[in-house]
Design a protein around this motif. Structure first.
Motif, PDB file in Angstrom:
ATOM      1  N   GLY A   1      -7.714  -0.831  -6.932  1.00 56.79           N
ATOM      2  CA  GLY A   1      -6.573  -0.761  -6.345  1.00 56.79           C
ATOM      3  C   GLY A   1      -6.460   0.509  -5.558  1.00 56.79           C
ATOM      4  N   VAL A   2      -7.280   1.618  -5.832  1.00 59.29           N
ATOM      5  CA  VAL A   2      -7.238   2.821  -5.028  1.00 59.29           C
ATOM      6  C   VAL A   2      -8.240   2.759  -3.560  1.00 59.29           C
ATOM      7  N   LYS A   3      -7.484   2.785  -2.592  1.00 61.19           N
ATOM      8  CA  LYS A   3      -8.103   2.676  -1.368  1.00 61.19           C
ATOM      9  C   LYS A   3      -8.883   3.878  -0.732  1.00 61.19           C
ATOM     10  N   ALA A   4      -8.120   4.773  -0.745  1.00 57.84           N
ATOM     11  CA  ALA A   4      -8.835   6.275  -0.232  1.00 57.84           C
ATOM     12  C   ALA A   4      -8.287   7.440  -1.057  1.00 57.84           C
ATOM     13  N   VAL A   5      -9.122   8.372  -1.123  1.00 53.07           N
ATOM     14  CA  VAL A   5      -8.844   9.627  -1.776  1.00 53.07           C
ATOM     15  C   VAL A   5      -9.048  10.764  -0.915  1.00 53.07           C
ATOM     16  N   ASP A   6      -8.241  11.810  -0.820  1.00 51.99           N
ATOM     17  CA  ASP A   6      -8.615  12.972   0.091  1.00 51.99           C
ATOM     18  C   ASP A   6      -8.106  14.042  -0.930  1.00 51.99           C
ATOM     19  N   ALA A   7      -9.014  14.990  -1.138  1.00 49.12           N
ATOM     20  CA  ALA A   7      -8.560  16.371  -2.030  1.00 49.12           C
ATOM     21  C   ALA A   7      -8.705  17.341  -0.920  1.00 49.12           C
ATOM     22  N   ASP A   8      -7.844  18.469  -1.170  1.00 45.64           N
ATOM     23  CA  ASP A   8      -7.893  19.522  -0.341  1.00 45.64           C
ATOM     24  C   ASP A   8      -7.860  20.739  -1.325  1.00 45.64           C
ATOM     25  N   GLN A   9      -9.221  21.421  -1.400  1.00 48.57           N
ATOM     26  CA  GLN A   9      -9.206  22.998  -2.099  1.00 48.57           C
ATOM     27  C   GLN A   9      -8.551  23.853  -1.861  1.00 48.57           C
ATOM     28  N   MET A  10      -7.874  24.077  -0.592  1.00 44.30           N
ATOM     29  CA  MET A  10      -7.175  25.252  -0.248  1.00 44.30           C
ATOM     30  C   MET A  10      -5.843  24.819  -0.567  1.00 44.30           C
ATOM     31  N   LYS A  11      -5.468  23.792  -0.294  1.00 39.54           N
ATOM     32  CA  LYS A  11      -3.896  23.302  -0.734  1.00 39.54           C
ATOM     33  C   LYS A  11      -3.735  22.944  -2.165  1.00 39.54           C
ATOM     34  N   LYS A  12      -4.847  22.696  -2.673  1.00 39.45           N
ATOM     35  CA  LYS A  12      -4.662  22.203  -4.093  1.00 39.45           C
ATOM     36  C   LYS A  12      -4.058  21.184  -4.437  1.00 39.45           C
ATOM     37  N   SER A  13      -4.330  20.212  -3.544  1.00 40.59           N
ATOM     38  CA  SER A  13      -3.647  18.780  -3.546  1.00 40.59           C
ATOM     39  C   SER A  13      -4.525  17.573  -3.238  1.00 40.59           C
ATOM     40  N   ALA A  14      -4.297  16.522  -3.796  1.00 43.74           N
ATOM     41  CA  ALA A  14      -4.968  15.396  -3.300  1.00 43.74           C
ATOM     42  C   ALA A  14      -3.983  13.957  -2.772  1.00 43.74           C
ATOM     43  N   THR A  15      -4.485  13.514  -1.755  1.00 39.67           N
ATOM     44  CA  THR A  15      -3.784  12.509  -1.102  1.00 39.67           C
ATOM     45  C   THR A  15      -4.257  11.232  -1.529  1.00 39.67           C
TER      46      THR A  15
ATOM     47  N   MET B   1       0.686  -1.194   0.147  1.00 42.59           N
ATOM     48  CA  MET B   1       0.080  -0.087   0.023  1.00 42.59           C
ATOM     49  C   MET B   1       0.818   1.243   0.102  1.00 42.59           C
ATOM     50  N   THR B   2       0.491   2.103  -0.897  1.00 47.12           N
ATOM     51  CA  THR B   2       1.237   3.347  -0.944  1.00 47.12           C
ATOM     52  C   THR B   2       0.336   4.639  -0.942  1.00 47.12           C
ATOM     53  N   THR B   3       0.859   5.745  -0.188  1.00 51.24           N
ATOM     54  CA  THR B   3       0.278   7.051   0.020  1.00 51.24           C
ATOM     55  C   THR B   3       1.031   8.173  -0.653  1.00 51.24           C
ATOM     56  N   VAL B   4       0.556   8.622  -1.803  1.00 51.11           N
ATOM     57  CA  VAL B   4       1.025   9.806  -2.298  1.00 51.11           C
ATOM     58  C   VAL B   4       0.409  11.241  -2.330  1.00 51.11           C
ATOM     59  N   THR B   5       0.917  12.450  -1.976  1.00 53.93           N
ATOM     60  CA  THR B   5       0.078  13.592  -2.217  1.00 53.93           C
ATOM     61  C   THR B   5       0.584  14.154  -3.476  1.00 53.93           C
ATOM     62  N   TYR B   6      -0.282  14.372  -4.362  1.00 52.69           N
ATOM     63  CA  TYR B   6      -0.070  15.229  -5.733  1.00 52.69           C
ATOM     64  C   TYR B   6      -0.558  16.489  -5.401  1.00 52.69           C
ATOM     65  N   MET B   7       0.208  17.501  -6.188  1.00 47.25           N
ATOM     66  CA  MET B   7      -0.159  19.006  -6.392  1.00 47.25           C
ATOM     67  C   MET B   7      -1.063  18.969  -7.643  1.00 47.25           C
ATOM     68  N   ILE B   8      -2.287  19.599  -7.468  1.00 46.98           N
ATOM     69  CA  ILE B   8      -3.166  19.612  -8.535  1.00 46.98           C
ATOM     70  C   ILE B   8      -3.680  21.231  -8.719  1.00 46.98           C
ATOM     71  N   PRO B   9      -3.110  21.907  -9.542  1.00 47.75           N
ATOM     72  CA  PRO B   9      -3.204  23.155  -9.502  1.00 47.75           C
ATOM     73  C   PRO B   9      -4.877  23.672 -10.123  1.00 47.75           C
ATOM     74  N   ASN B  10      -5.399  22.903 -10.777  1.00 48.98           N
ATOM     75  CA  ASN B  10      -6.752  23.140 -11.317  1.00 48.98           C
ATOM     76  C   ASN B  10      -7.804  22.923 -10.363  1.00 48.98           C
ATOM     77  N   ILE B  11      -7.450  22.569  -8.887  1.00 46.85           N
ATOM     78  CA  ILE B  11      -8.607  22.459  -8.067  1.00 46.85           C
ATOM     79  C   ILE B  11      -8.900  23.842  -7.584  1.00 46.85           C
ATOM     80  N   SER B  12     -10.306  24.014  -7.921  1.00 48.42           N
ATOM     81  CA  SER B  12     -10.697  25.508  -7.566  1.00 48.42           C
ATOM     82  C   SER B  12     -11.934  25.642  -6.635  1.00 48.42           C
TER      83      SER B  12
END
Ligand SMILES: [Cu+2]
Length: 68
Positions: A29-43, A1-12
């Motif tokens: 295979g994807v177990k969890a998705v958390d996206a953050d509008q303020m940080k413009k990121s998804a973990t 299991m791997t957890t990666v945080t991606y920067m996604i500028p298009n999150i508005s």
């Protein structure tokens, strides 16, 4: 299991967060998705058959290309 945080500028807004959670969450295979509008990121937590390449390709296809 791997957890990666991606920067996604298009999150508005909350809709973007919702779309990313739904679309990425459907990948096998994807177990969890958390996206953050303020940080413009998804973990994202995943295991095989999901890979970073598969996740990044999907995000690009739905117009949320990853910046890192
Ligand atoms: Cu939005």
């Amino acid at each position: 299991m791997t957890t990666v945080t991606y920067m996604i500028p298009n999150i508005s807004c909350g809709h973007c967060v919702h779309t990313i959670k739904n679309e990425v969450g459907e990948l096998p295979g994807v177990k969890a998705v958390d996206a953050d509008q303020m940080k413009k990121s998804a973990t994202i937590t995943f295991e095989s058959p999901a890979t970073e390449d598969v996740i990044k390709k999907l995000l690009a296809e739905i117009n949320y290309p990853v910046a890192n």
